[in-house]
Scaffold this motif. Structure first.
Motif, PDB file in Angstrom:
ATOM      1  N   PHE A 150      -1.953  15.744  -2.594  1.00  0.00           N
ATOM      2  CA  PHE A 150      -1.480  14.690  -1.708  1.00  0.00           C
ATOM      3  C   PHE A 150       0.042  14.647  -1.708  1.00  0.00           C
ATOM      4  O   PHE A 150       0.674  14.949  -2.711  1.00  0.00           O
ATOM      5  CB  PHE A 150      -2.006  13.323  -2.168  1.00  0.00           C
ATOM      6  CG  PHE A 150      -3.502  13.229  -2.181  1.00  0.00           C
ATOM      7  CD1 PHE A 150      -4.200  13.079  -0.999  1.00  0.00           C
ATOM      8  CD2 PHE A 150      -4.210  13.288  -3.362  1.00  0.00           C
ATOM      9  CE1 PHE A 150      -5.586  12.988  -1.001  1.00  0.00           C
ATOM     10  CE2 PHE A 150      -5.588  13.196  -3.386  1.00  0.00           C
ATOM     11  CZ  PHE A 150      -6.279  13.048  -2.196  1.00  0.00           C
ATOM     12  N   GLN A 151       0.593  14.234  -0.564  1.00  0.00           N
ATOM     13  CA  GLN A 151       2.042  14.071  -0.443  1.00  0.00           C
ATOM     14  C   GLN A 151       2.326  12.641  -0.016  1.00  0.00           C
ATOM     15  O   GLN A 151       1.765  12.156   0.972  1.00  0.00           O
ATOM     16  CB  GLN A 151       2.615  15.039   0.589  1.00  0.00           C
ATOM     17  CG  GLN A 151       4.104  14.900   0.777  1.00  0.00           C
ATOM     18  CD  GLN A 151       4.638  15.842   1.841  1.00  0.00           C
ATOM     19  OE1 GLN A 151       3.885  16.521   2.523  1.00  0.00           O
ATOM     20  NE2 GLN A 151       5.940  15.867   1.993  1.00  0.00           N
ATOM     21  N   GLN A 204      -5.953  18.166   7.592  1.00  0.00           N
ATOM     22  CA  GLN A 204      -5.056  17.557   8.558  1.00  0.00           C
ATOM     23  C   GLN A 204      -5.554  16.180   8.987  1.00  0.00           C
ATOM     24  O   GLN A 204      -6.759  15.960   9.142  1.00  0.00           O
ATOM     25  CB  GLN A 204      -4.923  18.467   9.776  1.00  0.00           C
ATOM     26  CG  GLN A 204      -3.905  18.007  10.772  1.00  0.00           C
ATOM     27  CD  GLN A 204      -3.730  19.013  11.897  1.00  0.00           C
ATOM     28  OE1 GLN A 204      -4.392  20.031  11.959  1.00  0.00           O
ATOM     29  NE2 GLN A 204      -2.821  18.716  12.793  1.00  0.00           N
ATOM     30  N   ASP A 205      -4.624  15.262   9.175  1.00  0.00           N
ATOM     31  CA  ASP A 205      -4.891  13.902   9.645  1.00  0.00           C
ATOM     32  C   ASP A 205      -5.769  13.093   8.696  1.00  0.00           C
ATOM     33  O   ASP A 205      -6.470  12.174   9.122  1.00  0.00           O
ATOM     34  CB  ASP A 205      -5.506  13.905  11.052  1.00  0.00           C
ATOM     35  CG  ASP A 205      -4.568  14.505  12.085  1.00  0.00           C
ATOM     36  OD1 ASP A 205      -3.339  14.318  11.937  1.00  0.00           O
ATOM     37  OD2 ASP A 205      -5.051  15.145  13.029  1.00  0.00           O
ATOM     38  N   SER A 206      -5.747  13.424   7.410  1.00  0.00           N
ATOM     39  CA  SER A 206      -6.479  12.682   6.391  1.00  0.00           C
ATOM     40  C   SER A 206      -5.481  12.017   5.460  1.00  0.00           C
ATOM     41  O   SER A 206      -4.533  12.663   4.990  1.00  0.00           O
ATOM     42  CB  SER A 206      -7.396  13.611   5.593  1.00  0.00           C
ATOM     43  OG  SER A 206      -8.355  14.172   6.445  1.00  0.00           O
ATOM     44  N   ALA A 266       0.857  -1.183   0.000  1.00  0.00           N
ATOM     45  CA  ALA A 266       0.000   0.000   0.000  1.00  0.00           C
ATOM     46  C   ALA A 266       0.890   1.229   0.000  1.00  0.00           C
ATOM     47  O   ALA A 266       1.977   1.231   0.586  1.00  0.00           O
ATOM     48  CB  ALA A 266      -0.912   0.008   1.218  1.00  0.00           C
ATOM     49  N   TYR A 267       0.414   2.249  -0.670  1.00  0.00           N
ATOM     50  CA  TYR A 267       1.143   3.506  -0.778  1.00  0.00           C
ATOM     51  C   TYR A 267       0.279   4.568  -0.107  1.00  0.00           C
ATOM     52  O   TYR A 267      -0.879   4.763  -0.486  1.00  0.00           O
ATOM     53  CB  TYR A 267       1.421   3.823  -2.244  1.00  0.00           C
ATOM     54  CG  TYR A 267       2.160   2.681  -2.900  1.00  0.00           C
ATOM     55  CD1 TYR A 267       3.541   2.604  -2.812  1.00  0.00           C
ATOM     56  CD2 TYR A 267       1.469   1.645  -3.525  1.00  0.00           C
ATOM     57  CE1 TYR A 267       4.218   1.530  -3.372  1.00  0.00           C
ATOM     58  CE2 TYR A 267       2.140   0.568  -4.083  1.00  0.00           C
ATOM     59  CZ  TYR A 267       3.519   0.516  -3.998  1.00  0.00           C
ATOM     60  OH  TYR A 267       4.192  -0.557  -4.537  1.00  0.00           O
ATOM     61  N   VAL A 268       0.843   5.216   0.896  1.00  0.00           N
ATOM     62  CA  VAL A 268       0.068   6.116   1.750  1.00  0.00           C
ATOM     63  C   VAL A 268       0.449   7.564   1.436  1.00  0.00           C
ATOM     64  O   VAL A 268       1.629   7.904   1.373  1.00  0.00           O
ATOM     65  CB  VAL A 268       0.315   5.811   3.246  1.00  0.00           C
ATOM     66  CG1 VAL A 268      -0.575   6.676   4.125  1.00  0.00           C
ATOM     67  CG2 VAL A 268       0.105   4.323   3.538  1.00  0.00           C
ATOM     68  N   TYR A 269      -0.590   8.375   1.278  1.00  0.00           N
ATOM     69  CA  TYR A 269      -0.422   9.798   0.977  1.00  0.00           C
ATOM     70  C   TYR A 269      -1.230  10.595   1.987  1.00  0.00           C
ATOM     71  O   TYR A 269      -2.341  10.216   2.340  1.00  0.00           O
ATOM     72  CB  TYR A 269      -0.956  10.116  -0.423  1.00  0.00           C
ATOM     73  CG  TYR A 269      -0.253   9.364  -1.516  1.00  0.00           C
ATOM     74  CD1 TYR A 269       0.739   9.975  -2.261  1.00  0.00           C
ATOM     75  CD2 TYR A 269      -0.571   8.044  -1.791  1.00  0.00           C
ATOM     76  CE1 TYR A 269       1.399   9.277  -3.266  1.00  0.00           C
ATOM     77  CE2 TYR A 269       0.077   7.341  -2.784  1.00  0.00           C
ATOM     78  CZ  TYR A 269       1.062   7.966  -3.520  1.00  0.00           C
ATOM     79  OH  TYR A 269       1.720   7.272  -4.503  1.00  0.00           O
ATOM     80  N   LYS A 270      -0.662  11.710   2.429  1.00  0.00           N
ATOM     81  CA  LYS A 270      -1.419  12.581   3.330  1.00  0.00           C
ATOM     82  C   LYS A 270      -1.992  13.737   2.520  1.00  0.00           C
ATOM     83  O   LYS A 270      -1.399  14.188   1.534  1.00  0.00           O
ATOM     84  CB  LYS A 270      -0.569  13.096   4.478  1.00  0.00           C
ATOM     85  CG  LYS A 270       0.488  14.109   4.109  1.00  0.00           C
ATOM     86  CD  LYS A 270       1.218  14.587   5.344  1.00  0.00           C
ATOM     87  CE  LYS A 270       2.276  15.613   4.969  1.00  0.00           C
ATOM     88  NZ  LYS A 270       2.923  16.158   6.142  1.00  0.00           N
ATOM     89  N   SER A 271      -3.152  14.167   2.957  1.00  0.00           N
ATOM     90  CA  SER A 271      -3.776  15.329   2.344  1.00  0.00           C
ATOM     91  C   SER A 271      -3.036  16.569   2.810  1.00  0.00           C
ATOM     92  O   SER A 271      -2.760  16.726   3.997  1.00  0.00           O
ATOM     93  CB  SER A 271      -5.239  15.422   2.765  1.00  0.00           C
ATOM     94  OG  SER A 271      -5.778  16.677   2.379  1.00  0.00           O
TER      95      SER A 271
END
Length: 88
Positions: free
Chosen positions: A38-39, A12-14, A3-8
């Motif tokens: 996304f980052q 915040q905290d999404s 899985a590849y995880v990206y933060k919004s």
């Protein structure tokens, strides 16, 4: 399963988990509009014994298999508890 995880960078905290790195085409337009950009933050192996801090790994794996993405939003704020006043 990887899985590849990206933060919004907007909310915040999404976080968004993707089954395929950088494949944002699987995310509905309404979700992208409210959370993008996304980052990239993490690549993780979602094995059956993997535990995640804020999500159920089995549910994440299921969503990745069925939809290609999993959305992790912050928990709703707690409602303050009002204590009854004491009449001394």
């Amino acid at each position: 399963m990887q899985a590849y995880v990206y933060k919004s960078q907007r909310k915040q905290d999404s976080f968004v988990y993707l089954a395929v790195r950088d494949d944002f085409s699987v995310i509905p337009d309404a979700v992208k509009a409210s959370l993008a950009p996304f980052q990239f933050v993490l690549e993780v192996a979602l094995t059956p014994d993997r535990r995640l801090a804020q999500a159920d790994a089995a549910q994440v794996r299921q969503n990745l298999t069925e939809r290609g993405f999993h959305l992790q939003l912050p928990p709703p704020p707690l409602t303050p508890v009002r204590m009854p006043r004491r009449n001394d």
